[in-house]
Design an enzyme around this catalytic site. Structure first.
Site, PDB file in Angstrom:
ATOM      1  N   TYR A 175       7.847   1.907  -0.652  1.00 43.47           N
ATOM      2  CA  TYR A 175       7.302   2.613   0.515  1.00 43.47           C
ATOM      3  C   TYR A 175       8.428   3.096   1.427  1.00 43.47           C
ATOM      4  O   TYR A 175       8.448   4.244   1.863  1.00 43.47           O
ATOM      5  CB  TYR A 175       6.372   1.655   1.259  1.00 43.47           C
TER       6      TYR A 175
ATOM      7  N   SER B  59       6.328   7.591   8.530  1.00 40.83           N
ATOM      8  CA  SER B  59       6.079   6.216   8.991  1.00 40.83           C
ATOM      9  C   SER B  59       7.290   5.769   9.812  1.00 40.83           C
ATOM     10  O   SER B  59       8.389   6.342   9.668  1.00 40.83           O
ATOM     11  CB  SER B  59       5.942   5.303   7.772  1.00 40.83           C
TER      12      SER B  59
HETATM   13  P1  NAD Z   1      -5.873   4.937   4.122  1.00 45.34           P
HETATM   14  O1  NAD Z   1      -5.802   4.009   2.958  1.00 45.34           O
HETATM   15  O2  NAD Z   1      -6.972   4.802   5.115  1.00 45.34           O
HETATM   16  O3  NAD Z   1      -5.872   6.452   3.623  1.00 45.34           O
HETATM   17  C1  NAD Z   1      -5.144   6.876   2.509  1.00 45.34           C
HETATM   18  C2  NAD Z   1      -5.764   8.169   2.013  1.00 45.34           C
HETATM   19  O4  NAD Z   1      -5.032   8.581   0.848  1.00 45.34           O
HETATM   20  C3  NAD Z   1      -7.222   8.002   1.579  1.00 45.34           C
HETATM   21  O5  NAD Z   1      -7.958   9.164   1.888  1.00 45.34           O
HETATM   22  C4  NAD Z   1      -7.091   7.836   0.075  1.00 45.34           C
HETATM   23  O6  NAD Z   1      -8.281   8.210  -0.632  1.00 45.34           O
HETATM   24  C5  NAD Z   1      -5.953   8.799  -0.194  1.00 45.34           C
HETATM   25  N1  NAD Z   1      -5.340   8.582  -1.502  1.00 45.34           N
HETATM   26  C6  NAD Z   1      -4.866   7.412  -2.030  1.00 45.34           C
HETATM   27  N2  NAD Z   1      -4.402   7.633  -3.268  1.00 45.34           N
HETATM   28  C7  NAD Z   1      -4.585   8.961  -3.524  1.00 45.34           C
HETATM   29  C8  NAD Z   1      -4.315   9.791  -4.626  1.00 45.34           C
HETATM   30  N3  NAD Z   1      -3.762   9.319  -5.746  1.00 45.34           N
HETATM   31  N4  NAD Z   1      -4.633  11.104  -4.537  1.00 45.34           N
HETATM   32  C9  NAD Z   1      -5.202  11.608  -3.415  1.00 45.34           C
HETATM   33  N5  NAD Z   1      -5.482  10.861  -2.337  1.00 45.34           N
HETATM   34  C10 NAD Z   1      -5.174   9.556  -2.398  1.00 45.34           C
HETATM   35  O7  NAD Z   1      -4.457   4.794   4.814  1.00 45.34           O
HETATM   36  P2  NAD Z   1      -3.835   5.391   6.169  1.00 45.34           P
HETATM   37  O8  NAD Z   1      -3.269   4.235   6.896  1.00 45.34           O
HETATM   38  O9  NAD Z   1      -4.740   6.333   6.862  1.00 45.34           O
HETATM   39  O10 NAD Z   1      -2.586   6.177   5.534  1.00 45.34           O
HETATM   40  C11 NAD Z   1      -2.420   7.576   5.632  1.00 45.34           C
HETATM   41  C12 NAD Z   1      -0.940   7.886   5.667  1.00 45.34           C
HETATM   42  O11 NAD Z   1      -0.379   7.316   6.852  1.00 45.34           O
HETATM   43  C13 NAD Z   1      -0.155   7.295   4.490  1.00 45.34           C
HETATM   44  O12 NAD Z   1       0.813   8.229   4.057  1.00 45.34           O
HETATM   45  C14 NAD Z   1       0.521   6.086   5.113  1.00 45.34           C
HETATM   46  O13 NAD Z   1       1.697   5.736   4.437  1.00 45.34           O
HETATM   47  C15 NAD Z   1       0.787   6.597   6.510  1.00 45.34           C
HETATM   48  N6  NAD Z   1       1.020   5.557   7.505  1.00 45.34           N
HETATM   49  C16 NAD Z   1       0.076   4.615   7.774  1.00 45.34           C
HETATM   50  C17 NAD Z   1       0.344   3.646   8.725  1.00 45.34           C
HETATM   51  C18 NAD Z   1      -0.652   2.591   9.079  1.00 45.34           C
HETATM   52  O14 NAD Z   1      -0.270   1.639   9.765  1.00 45.34           O
HETATM   53  N7  NAD Z   1      -1.905   2.683   8.681  1.00 45.34           N
HETATM   54  C19 NAD Z   1       1.577   3.622   9.389  1.00 45.34           C
HETATM   55  C20 NAD Z   1       2.517   4.599   9.081  1.00 45.34           C
HETATM   56  C21 NAD Z   1       2.223   5.555   8.133  1.00 45.34           C
END
Ligand code: NAD
Length: 265
Positions: A160, A147
């Site tokens: 986080y 991130s």
């Molecule tokens: P999201 O909530 O759409 O997806 C999260 C995924 O993780 C889902 O498939 C969920 O089922 C899975 N998950 C949650 N808890 C779990 C567990 N205990 N075991 C297995 N799977 C689990 O969110 P996203 O935004 O797509 O996030 C994906 C990654 O990207 C994360 O690591 C997040 O920190 C990172 N990220 C997101 C953003 C953003 O702005 N959306 C920015 C930077 C980084």
């Protein structure tokens, strides 16, 4: 999206790929010919439909493993089962993650433990378990969705930010350990991408900052990004896909920003 088939016959495990960025990355890897193992939470019927659709669209094998990535034994069982079916995992994408927003002195300890387990320790466990078979093959790609919060902090996100800085540390360390094995290890550092993870944090951020939800979107989230736009899932997926190509073979130990200029400021 590349459809050059450069991952034909290879196997990719993408954690947290039932939604958001992980699903986008899984689609991109399948589009380049990889067999894909999906992982994550959600309704089993919806996930099975997703699995079947991906397989049909790209003509690759798509499996699902529901390991809870906060649990070391479940991660181990998933890696064992993928390797038993396919052999080595060629592309490991550590992507599962969650967020919780609260001031540090009111931060629930169980949320700290859960975020550290999912956003940090799961990456360590998946890498340490998948690496021996990758090394034996002499080729591998490890990509972690870190991130912008692996590089800079924001208030109210102590767990986080700590976990994502930790992912940066894992990335650099393992890159050094695998540099002579044909394996690259990189982290992608997105700014705000409109996914359920961002949507769900808006009410708590509004509470922590004493703002309305609309103000949070405009004055906190989009204000962080000079482009004033969300990064798209497809853009993050395209970057992950590039890291799997031969053209990226010398990129290792890197933290790839894709944040509309956020961390340039
Ligand atoms: P999201 O909530 O759409 O997806 C999260 C995924 O993780 C889902 O498939 C969920 O089922 C899975 N998950 C949650 N808890 C779990 C567990 N205990 N075991 C297995 N799977 C689990 O969110 P996203 O935004 O797509 O996030 C994906 C990654 O990207 C994360 O690591 C997040 O920190 C990172 N990220 C997101 C953003 C953003 O702005 N959306 C920015 C930077 C980084």
């Amino acid at each position: 999206m590349s459809d050059d088939g450069h991952l034909s016959g290879k196997v990719a495990l993408v954690t947290g790929s039932t939604s958001g960025i992980g699903l986008g990355i899984a689609r991109a890897l399948a589009g380049a010919g990889a067999h894909v193992v999906l992982n994550g939470l959600g309704d089993p019927v919806v996930i099975d439909r997703l699995r079947a659709e991906l397989a049909a669209e790209f003509g690759v094998e798509v499996r699902f493993h529901g390991a809870d990535m906060t649990k070391e034994e479940e991660i181990a069982a998933m890696i064992t089962s993928v390797e038993a079916e396919f052999g080595a995992i060629d592309v490991l994408v550590n992507n599962a993650g969650m967020q919780f927003v609260a001031p540090v002195d009111a931060f629930p300890v169980d949320k700290w433990n859960q975020i550290l387990a999912l956003n940090l320790s799961a990456t360590f466990h998946a890498i340490r378990l998948a690496l021996p078979a990758m090394k034996k093959k002499g080729w591998g790609r490890i990509i972690s969705t870190a991130s912008a919060h692996a590089l800079v902090a924001s208030p109210f996100k102590v767990a986080y930010v700590a976990a994502k800085h930790g992912v940066a540390g894992i990335t650099k360390t393992v890159a050094l350990e695998t540099a002579e094995h044909g394996i690259t290890v990189n982290a992608i550092c997105p700014g705000y991408v409109w996914t359920p993870l961002v949507e769900k944090q808006i009410p708590d951020t509004a509470k922590a900052r004493g703002m309305t939800e609309e103000q949070v979107k405009k004055d906190v989230i989009l204000a962080a990004q000079p482009t004033k736009e969300f990064v798209r899932v497809e853009e993050v997926a395209a970057l992950a896909l590039f890291l799997t190509t031969d053209g990226a073979r010398s990129i290792t130990g890197s933290l790839q920003s894709i944040d509309g200029g956020w961390t340039a400021a």
